[in-house]
Design a protein around this motif. Structure first.
Motif, mmCIF file in Angstrom:
data_model
loop_
_atom_site.group_PDB
_atom_site.id
_atom_site.type_symbol
_atom_site.label_atom_id
_atom_site.label_comp_id
_atom_site.label_asym_id
_atom_site.label_seq_id
_atom_site.Cartn_x
_atom_site.Cartn_y
_atom_site.Cartn_z
ATOM 1 N N PRO A 269 -41.024 -61.768 45.597
ATOM 2 C CA PRO A 269 -41.462 -62.178 44.254
ATOM 3 C C PRO A 269 -41.108 -61.158 43.183
ATOM 4 O O PRO A 269 -40.780 -61.528 42.046
ATOM 5 C CB PRO A 269 -42.989 -62.311 44.414
ATOM 6 N N ARG A 270 -41.149 -59.886 43.518
ATOM 7 C CA ARG A 270 -40.775 -58.859 42.546
ATOM 8 C C ARG A 270 -39.285 -58.924 42.244
ATOM 9 O O ARG A 270 -38.858 -58.718 41.110
ATOM 10 C CB ARG A 270 -41.156 -57.474 43.072
ATOM 11 N N GLU A 271 -38.491 -59.218 43.277
ATOM 12 C CA GLU A 271 -37.060 -59.373 43.065
ATOM 13 C C GLU A 271 -36.778 -60.548 42.136
ATOM 14 O O GLU A 271 -35.941 -60.468 41.228
ATOM 15 C CB GLU A 271 -36.340 -59.564 44.400
ATOM 16 N N THR A 272 -37.489 -61.646 42.342
ATOM 17 C CA THR A 272 -37.314 -62.824 41.494
ATOM 18 C C THR A 272 -37.634 -62.500 40.037
ATOM 19 O O THR A 272 -36.909 -62.903 39.117
ATOM 20 C CB THR A 272 -38.227 -63.964 41.982
ATOM 21 N N LYS A 273 -38.709 -61.746 39.828
ATOM 22 C CA LYS A 273 -39.095 -61.381 38.459
ATOM 23 C C LYS A 273 -38.050 -60.463 37.826
ATOM 24 O O LYS A 273 -37.723 -60.597 36.637
ATOM 25 C CB LYS A 273 -40.459 -60.706 38.474
ATOM 26 N N PHE A 274 -37.513 -59.549 38.605
ATOM 27 C CA PHE A 274 -36.477 -58.655 38.094
ATOM 28 C C PHE A 274 -35.237 -59.429 37.694
ATOM 29 O O PHE A 274 -34.623 -59.155 36.651
ATOM 30 C CB PHE A 274 -36.136 -57.609 39.154
ATOM 31 N N ILE A 275 -34.859 -60.426 38.481
ATOM 32 C CA ILE A 275 -33.695 -61.244 38.156
ATOM 33 C C ILE A 275 -33.948 -62.046 36.879
ATOM 34 O O ILE A 275 -33.048 -62.217 36.046
ATOM 35 C CB ILE A 275 -33.349 -62.171 39.337
ATOM 36 N N GLN A 276 -35.170 -62.521 36.701
ATOM 37 C CA GLN A 276 -35.520 -63.219 35.461
ATOM 38 C C GLN A 276 -35.355 -62.294 34.261
ATOM 39 O O GLN A 276 -34.875 -62.710 33.197
ATOM 40 C CB GLN A 276 -36.960 -63.732 35.547
ATOM 41 N N PHE B 130 -31.191 -58.792 49.501
ATOM 42 C CA PHE B 130 -31.049 -58.489 48.070
ATOM 43 C C PHE B 130 -29.796 -59.108 47.467
ATOM 44 O O PHE B 130 -29.276 -58.632 46.457
ATOM 45 C CB PHE B 130 -31.050 -56.974 47.824
ATOM 46 N N VAL B 131 -29.321 -60.184 48.078
ATOM 47 C CA VAL B 131 -28.080 -60.798 47.606
ATOM 48 C C VAL B 131 -28.259 -61.369 46.203
ATOM 49 O O VAL B 131 -27.311 -61.391 45.409
ATOM 50 C CB VAL B 131 -27.611 -61.888 48.602
ATOM 51 N N ARG B 132 -29.460 -61.804 45.876
ATOM 52 C CA ARG B 132 -29.694 -62.359 44.533
ATOM 53 C C ARG B 132 -29.586 -61.273 43.472
ATOM 54 O O ARG B 132 -29.012 -61.484 42.400
ATOM 55 C CB ARG B 132 -31.060 -63.044 44.493
ATOM 56 N N THR B 133 -30.140 -60.106 43.769
ATOM 57 C CA THR B 133 -30.032 -58.989 42.829
ATOM 58 C C THR B 133 -28.584 -58.531 42.701
ATOM 59 O O THR B 133 -28.069 -58.340 41.592
ATOM 60 C CB THR B 133 -30.908 -57.813 43.289
ATOM 61 N N LEU B 134 -27.920 -58.343 43.829
ATOM 62 C CA LEU B 134 -26.535 -57.890 43.796
ATOM 63 C C LEU B 134 -25.636 -58.905 43.087
ATOM 64 O O LEU B 134 -24.745 -58.534 42.317
ATOM 65 C CB LEU B 134 -26.037 -57.635 45.216
ATOM 66 N N GLY B 135 -25.889 -60.192 43.345
ATOM 67 C CA GLY B 135 -25.098 -61.231 42.695
ATOM 68 C C GLY B 135 -25.305 -61.249 41.192
ATOM 69 O O GLY B 135 -24.350 -61.421 40.415
ATOM 70 N N LYS B 136 -26.549 -61.065 40.766
ATOM 71 C CA LYS B 136 -26.841 -61.063 39.325
ATOM 72 C C LYS B 136 -26.215 -59.851 38.644
ATOM 73 O O LYS B 136 -25.659 -59.960 37.537
ATOM 74 C CB LYS B 136 -28.352 -61.072 39.103
#
Length: 250
Positions: free
Chosen positions: A27-34, A67-73
């Motif tokens: 959830p913290r990763e999702t918020k960071f991506i937002q 962490f693919v979502r963070t790296l992708g963003k």
């Protein structure tokens, strides 16, 4: 670095993705991506001041899973032409060239000085700076020693990553709960470090992470010390518009 009209520079630190477990940090990763999606609209540059991951080690052909979502963003933002600068923290100090080669992100292992608009910035993660913390300073010398890294690289990634994650959580290095309170200006090592640097040369802003506590402290000659807090308890970041710097919460 000039800042185009209507653009801003953003600073963030201490996400510790993967801690205490991958599932709990999601959830913290999702918020960071937002947040990244929000700031990319007007970002002239983004500074990430370390400990993005709770553990990171680059084997020759392997990087930690997840962490693919963070790296992708981050790749998306970098590819769009927005420069990203990453300062290695004490939890991702074994970062080598993956970010540079795959994401076109500049990586620094030591504090750096930037002129942003007409202001002088002294920027770093903050670990091992200032007086005190001698135990960590000794540990850092061991961890960054080429022979130590060579030995660790011989561990199978499944074993090496699991061991590192266990030690990180066991030693409560992820959240800084024992340290996440203001100790008084005279006991804040990074404040004392900033004052010493300020005696040598003028800087308008000293920006660090590591402490996990959002702090703004006025120094002499209109200089200011900023600690960015974290994305565990505070979700704080700093933004500079070319004239003023603010510490904000997302």
């Amino acid at each position: 670095m000039n800042i185009p009209e209507g653009k801003k520079i953003y600073f963030s630190s201490d996400n510790h993705l993967g801690a205490p477990t991958y599932e709990e940090s999601r959830p913290r990763e999702t918020k960071f991506i937002q947040w990244l999606d929000e700031i990319k609209k007007d970002a002239a540059a983004i500074f990430l001041l370390g400990d993005l991951f709770d553990f990171w080690f680059e084997y020759k052909h392997v990087v930690p899973k997840g962490f693919v979502r963070t790296l992708g963003k981050l790749a998306e933002i970098s590819d769009s032409g927005i420069p990203i600068y990453f300062f290695v923290g004490n939890h991702d100090l074994w970062m080598k060239d993956y970010f540079k080669e795959e994401l076109n992100i500049t990586v620094y292992h030591e504090p750096q000085v930037f002129q942003l608009a007409k202001k002088q910035f002294f920027i770093g993660h903050g670990d091992g700076l200032g007086p005190g913390d001698k135990g960590y300073k000794r540990m850092k010398k061991v961890f960054t020693n080429p022979f130590s890294k060579w030995l660790f690289r011989w561990l199978h990634p499944d074993l090496g990553v699991a061991l590192a994650k266990h030690l990180s959580v066991k030693n409560k290095l992820i959240s800084g709960d024992d340290d996440a309170k203001f100790l008084g200006e005279e006991n804040e090592w990074l404040v004392q470090y900033s004052k010493r640097k300020l005696a040598e040369k003028h800087y308008d802003y000293f920006i660090f992470g590591h402490r996990h506590l959002p702090l703004e402290i006025e120094l002499e000659n209109k200089a200011k010390y900023i600690n960015l807090g974290d994305w565990i308890s505070y979700y704080t970041y700093a933004v500079f518009d070319g004239e003023n710097l603010e510490l904000k919460e997302f």
